[in-house]
Enzyme design. Structure first.
Site, PDB file in Angstrom:
ATOM      1  N   PRO A   1       0.891  -1.136  -0.157  1.00  0.00           N
ATOM      2  CA  PRO A   1      -0.209  -0.301   0.056  1.00  0.00           C
ATOM      3  C   PRO A   1       1.244   1.223   0.004  1.00  0.00           C
ATOM      4  O   PRO A   1       1.954   1.103   0.131  1.00  0.00           O
ATOM      5  CB  PRO A   1      -0.678   0.066   1.256  1.00  0.00           C
ATOM      6  CG  PRO A   1      -0.949  -1.552   1.950  1.00  0.00           C
ATOM      7  CD  PRO A   1       0.514  -2.212   1.243  1.00  0.00           C
TER       8      PRO A   1
ATOM      9  N   THR B   1       9.923   3.317  -1.234  1.00  0.00           N
ATOM     10  CA  THR B   1      10.988   4.221  -2.147  1.00  0.00           C
ATOM     11  C   THR B   1      11.636   3.658  -0.628  1.00  0.00           C
ATOM     12  O   THR B   1      12.773   3.639  -1.521  1.00  0.00           O
ATOM     13  CB  THR B   1      10.124   5.339  -2.493  1.00  0.00           C
ATOM     14  OG1 THR B   1       8.875   5.165  -3.277  1.00  0.00           O
ATOM     15  CG2 THR B   1      11.068   5.884  -2.919  1.00  0.00           C
TER      16      THR B   1
ATOM     17  N   GLU C   1     -11.851 -13.837  12.450  1.00  0.00           N
ATOM     18  CA  GLU C   1     -10.209 -13.774  11.998  1.00  0.00           C
ATOM     19  C   GLU C   1     -10.099 -15.573  12.918  1.00  0.00           C
ATOM     20  O   GLU C   1      -9.489 -16.483  12.082  1.00  0.00           O
ATOM     21  CB  GLU C   1      -8.849 -13.568  11.587  1.00  0.00           C
ATOM     22  CG  GLU C   1      -9.405 -12.284  10.192  1.00  0.00           C
ATOM     23  CD  GLU C   1      -9.581 -12.338   9.283  1.00  0.00           C
ATOM     24  OE1 GLU C   1      -9.296 -13.737   9.115  1.00  0.00           O
ATOM     25  OE2 GLU C   1     -10.192 -11.900   8.982  1.00  0.00           O
TER      26      GLU C   1
ATOM     27  N   HIS D   1     -12.308 -18.693  11.423  1.00  0.00           N
ATOM     28  CA  HIS D   1     -11.454 -18.831   9.876  1.00  0.00           C
ATOM     29  C   HIS D   1     -10.294 -20.230  10.465  1.00  0.00           C
ATOM     30  O   HIS D   1     -10.581 -21.559  10.225  1.00  0.00           O
ATOM     31  CB  HIS D   1     -10.912 -17.990   9.127  1.00  0.00           C
ATOM     32  CG  HIS D   1     -11.925 -17.219   8.054  1.00  0.00           C
ATOM     33  ND1 HIS D   1     -12.435 -18.424   7.931  1.00  0.00           N
ATOM     34  CD2 HIS D   1     -11.931 -16.041   8.117  1.00  0.00           C
ATOM     35  CE1 HIS D   1     -13.125 -16.974   7.116  1.00  0.00           C
ATOM     36  NE2 HIS D   1     -13.009 -16.105   7.075  1.00  0.00           N
TER      37      HIS D   1
HETATM   38  P1  ADP Z   1       6.357   4.671  -1.026  1.00  0.00           P
HETATM   39  O1  ADP Z   1       7.104   4.116  -1.276  1.00  0.00           O
HETATM   40  O2  ADP Z   1       5.796   3.269   0.133  1.00  0.00           O
HETATM   41  O3  ADP Z   1       5.054   5.049  -1.243  1.00  0.00           O
HETATM   42  P2  ADP Z   1       7.647   6.001   0.867  1.00  0.00           P
HETATM   43  O4  ADP Z   1       9.127   5.084   0.880  1.00  0.00           O
HETATM   44  O5  ADP Z   1       7.849   7.486  -0.349  1.00  0.00           O
HETATM   45  O6  ADP Z   1       6.835   5.130   0.662  1.00  0.00           O
HETATM   46  O7  ADP Z   1       7.184   6.518   2.364  1.00  0.00           O
HETATM   47  C1  ADP Z   1       7.463   7.819   2.382  1.00  0.00           C
HETATM   48  C2  ADP Z   1       7.583   8.636   4.002  1.00  0.00           C
HETATM   49  O8  ADP Z   1       7.710   7.838   5.004  1.00  0.00           O
HETATM   50  C3  ADP Z   1       9.243   8.091   4.059  1.00  0.00           C
HETATM   51  O9  ADP Z   1       9.925   9.197   3.568  1.00  0.00           O
HETATM   52  C4  ADP Z   1       9.382   8.272   5.407  1.00  0.00           C
HETATM   53  O10 ADP Z   1       9.821   9.145   6.231  1.00  0.00           O
HETATM   54  C5  ADP Z   1       8.043   7.307   5.913  1.00  0.00           C
HETATM   55  N1  ADP Z   1       8.512   5.862   5.774  1.00  0.00           N
HETATM   56  C6  ADP Z   1       7.013   5.477   5.034  1.00  0.00           C
HETATM   57  N2  ADP Z   1       7.495   3.849   6.162  1.00  0.00           N
HETATM   58  C7  ADP Z   1       8.196   3.626   6.398  1.00  0.00           C
HETATM   59  C8  ADP Z   1       8.990   2.822   7.322  1.00  0.00           C
HETATM   60  N3  ADP Z   1       8.697   1.674   7.306  1.00  0.00           N
HETATM   61  N4  ADP Z   1      10.005   3.073   8.551  1.00  0.00           N
HETATM   62  C9  ADP Z   1      10.327   4.356   9.099  1.00  0.00           C
HETATM   63  N5  ADP Z   1       9.894   5.711   7.709  1.00  0.00           N
HETATM   64  C10 ADP Z   1       8.676   5.411   7.006  1.00  0.00           C
HETATM   65 ZN    ZN Z   2     -12.866 -13.991   5.992  1.00  0.00          ZN
HETATM   66 MG    MG Z   3       6.365   5.604  -2.980  1.00  0.00          MG
END
Ligand code: ADP
Ligand code: ZN
Ligand code: MG
Length: 639
Positions: A210, A216, A435, A438
């Site tokens: 999601p 990224t 859940e 299930h």
């Molecule tokens: P996606 O690419 O999955 O949509 P991003 O990597 O761009 O998400 O996440 C956006 C921002 O949210 C990141 O730059 C970071 O600051 C924060 N973030 C998201 N997930 C995490 C995580 N698992 N741990 C730490 N920071 C996170």
């Molecule tokens: Zn179910």
């Molecule tokens: Mg992204």
């Protein structure tokens, strides 16, 4: 993170000078022209001018095409005053002027017009040249040298050694994904270890999950950990402006990357180019441009082989289901790494990272905040901490307090509720019992796979919660009791809602759909109904390579159709009753596991197995009939 743009060939900055030059010229024209035309004169209506002529107040008139200037004589109220008016088409004017004894002449062609004329000749070419430059710059090319090199891509390169590079420590709550990516780091660091024993280093990995879960960020962390250059480009940038350049950009990107190998190419939002080439409704065609880009990507991924230095393609998408199957086959993005919403401990870990960046009050309990935020992704949590800090600053407080977090949670939830699912406490309870229902039924049923994990972290993509069953062996044949067992397991969720809450929610609709489908297949395809006999009432499946197949029912008599409906209903209803029976008998265990699940949100491993092993058998399922041939069950069963 600092971004170093690809070095650009140096060149006069024409756009900027253009942007200054053109408005400057216009401004100058506005300032200079009045000097030639003289000061602004009071403007009067034409009728008023005629009146003054007829009253004999006008001394002389200069008639121009767009302007009449005239001077009042001594008999008027304002002797010597010069006025102007806009002429209308009036052939009588000279006669009238003559009749009133007014001196008149035409205005000589303005000597200052050269300026405007010049402007008219100079400005359009400048604009033209400027636009041309603008477009060729958009392509990042080198201007006019050679055939328009408008295909150079503008991938951003993150270079190793940046002091604030991202590492795995900056990403939390996605431990499984990190473990899988750690392997990719090893491929990049010590490829020879793998190639020496003849292993082929995977070319691509696809991060699926999601939005905002850190895909990224993880990709950057891989580059940071491995200490290699990182080319990053988003899918939509590929398909930008000019037809045909998307494919050229892919080629160019891979060329650049190979020069810098070992390195990572990261394609964000892969779905922008990688959409399935057969549309959902089976029509082939659509966006040629995108398809060319996609084909080029596939070719490039096939192109660099074992001999080449290590270039690993990472890509991210939150819509894996729309991707072209060709992208997912081995040798391309053969690894799919799920980056999911974090569970309770994951959220706590993420909160810890971001809480370090703000001044936290002494009595703020991050654990409590993590508990209150099921369904939040990493980005939501980062945002939450920031919102809280902003609120604290607004209160002019020195530190971020509990109350700021409470308010921030409310704000973020309100924003999130539209975007994704955030469960209320009550909903969470229902999902938990559903859940566990299930899982308990599944633990008893012959055809069900081993329950590995129960989660009530909303998935965003599929369900509010899920029970993951992983087959212990590959199965191609299932017998009737196993199929019935699967149906019963599917109904276990709804049965639990009935047993515990005495009412039914909409949450089971997908379960019911699948249970009914299975029951119908038993009757119409597998000949498992004694009433209807071993006849295939469903017509052969049309299977195409892209996997969207449909079934239709053979022509049957009304009586048969009715019988089929009755049989299907009997199977599903029987399974429903059995599920209810199992759960009522195991009511205590159901409560125990559900309460634990509410607390931890995820249950798996030995602990879960131990609990599930306590399930008491409710009723012996019927003896094994003959096995039948059915489609192999999918790898994961999520109910
Ligand atoms: P996606 O690419 O999955 O949509 P991003 O990597 O761009 O998400 O996440 C956006 C921002 O949210 C990141 O730059 C970071 O600051 C924060 N973030 C998201 N997930 C995490 C995580 N698992 N741990 C730490 N920071 C996170
Ligand atoms: Zn179910
Ligand atoms: Mg992204």
């Amino acid at each position: 993170m600092p971004i170093k743009d690809k070095p650009q060939p140096s060149r006069p900055n024409l756009i900027t000078s253009l942007l200054i030059f053109v408005p400057g010229l216009l401004l100058l024209a506005n300032l200079v022209l009045p000097i030639f035309t003289g000061p602004k004169l009071p403007r009067v209506p034409y009728s008023f001018f005629i009146e003054q002529v007829q009253d004999g107040d006008v001394a002389n008139v200069a008639v121009g095409q767009n302007l009449i200037r005239y001077k009042l004589n001594d008999r008027s109220d304002q002797p010597g005053q010069v006025l102007q008016t806009t002429p209308i088409f009036d052939l009588e004017l000279p006669k009238r002027l003559e009749a009133n004894g007014v001196e008149f002449a035409a205005i000589p062609p303005a000597s200052n017009r050269w300026f405007l004329t010049l402007l008219g000749w100079i400005v359009p070419p400048i604009i033209f040249v400027g636009l041309f430059q603008l477009f060729s710059r958009r392509q990042g090319g080198g201007g006019l040298s050679g055939a328009l090199p408008i295909t150079k891509n503008k991938a951003k390169v993150y270079v190793e050694g940046d002091e604030n590079k991202v590492t795995f420590d900056d990403v939390a709550g996605v431990e499984e994904s990190k473990t899988e990516l750690a392997e990719i780091v090893e491929f990049l660091q010590t490829p020879q270890r793998f190639t020496e024993i003849g292993a082929r280093i995977p070319k691509g990995a696809l991060l699926v999950g999601p939005p905002g879960t850190g895909k990224t960020l993880l990709a950057k962390a891989v580059a940071g950990e491995a200490g290699v250059p990182f080319f990053s480009i988003s899918g939509s940038e590929f398909v930008e402006l000019f037809v045909g350049t998307g494919a050229a950009r892919v080629r160019d990107l891979f060329e650049q990357a190979k020069k810098k190998a070992p390195c990572i190419i990261f394609i964000d939002e892969l779905d922008a180019i990688g959409k399935s080439r057969s549309g959902g409704n089976g029509f082939v065609g659509g966006n040629d441009e995108r398809e060319q880009t996609l084909n080029q990507l596939l070719t490039e991924m096939d192109g660099f082989g074992a001999g080449d230095a290590t270039v690993i393609v990472l890509a991210a998408t939150n819509r894996p289901e729309t991707l072209d199957p060709a992208l997912l086959r081995p040798g391309r993005f053969d690894r799919q790494i799920l980056v999911d919403r974090p569970d309770l401990s994951g959220r706590l870990a993420i909160l810890n990272i971001y809480a370090q960046k703000v001044k936290l009050g002494a009595e703020v309990e991050l654990k409590a905040i993590a508990t209150r935020t099921p369904g939040f992704a990493g980005a939501d949590l980062a945002n939450l901490v920031n919102e809280a800090a902003l609120l604290a600053a607004r209160r002019k407080s020195e530190v971020v307090e509990e109350q700021d977090f409470s308010e921030a949670v409310e704000r973020v939830v309100a924003g999130l509720e539209k975007k994704s699912r955030v469960l209320t406490k009550n909903e969470k309870e229902i999902v938990a019992f559903h859940e566990v229902g299930h899982a308990l039924v599944g633990a008893l049923m012959p055809g069900s796979d081993e329950v590995q994990k129960i989660s009530i972290v909303p998935r965003g993509m599929a369900a509010l919660g899920y029970t993951l069953q992983v087959p212990t062996e590959d199965r191609f044949l299932l017998n009737e009791s196993e199929l019935r067992g699967q149906i019963t397991t599917l109904l276990g969720g709804r049965a639990a809602e009935e047993v515990i809450f005495g009412k039914i929610t909409t949450g089971a609709s997908n379960d019911l759909q699948r249970a009914t489908d299975l029951a119908e297949q038993m009757v119409t395809s597998y000949g498992m109904s004694t009433v209807l006999g071993p006849l295939a009432y469903a017509q052969g499946q049309q299977n195409n390579f892209l996997g969207n197949n449909g079934t239709t029912r053979r022509m049957v008599s009304e009586a048969t159709a009715e019988a089929i409906d009755q049989e299907v209903k009997a199977i599903v209803e029987g399974a429903h009753q059995e599920a209810l029976g199992i759960l009522e008998k195991n009511r205590e265990l159901l409560d125990t596991i559900a309460l634990q699940l509410l607390h931890t949100e995820v249950m798996e491993g030995e602990h879960l197995q131990k609990l599930l092993n306590q399930v008491q058998v409710y009723e012996q399922p019927p003896a094994d009939p003959e096995p039948v041939d059915v489609d192999a069950p999918s790898k994961f069963v999520i109910v």
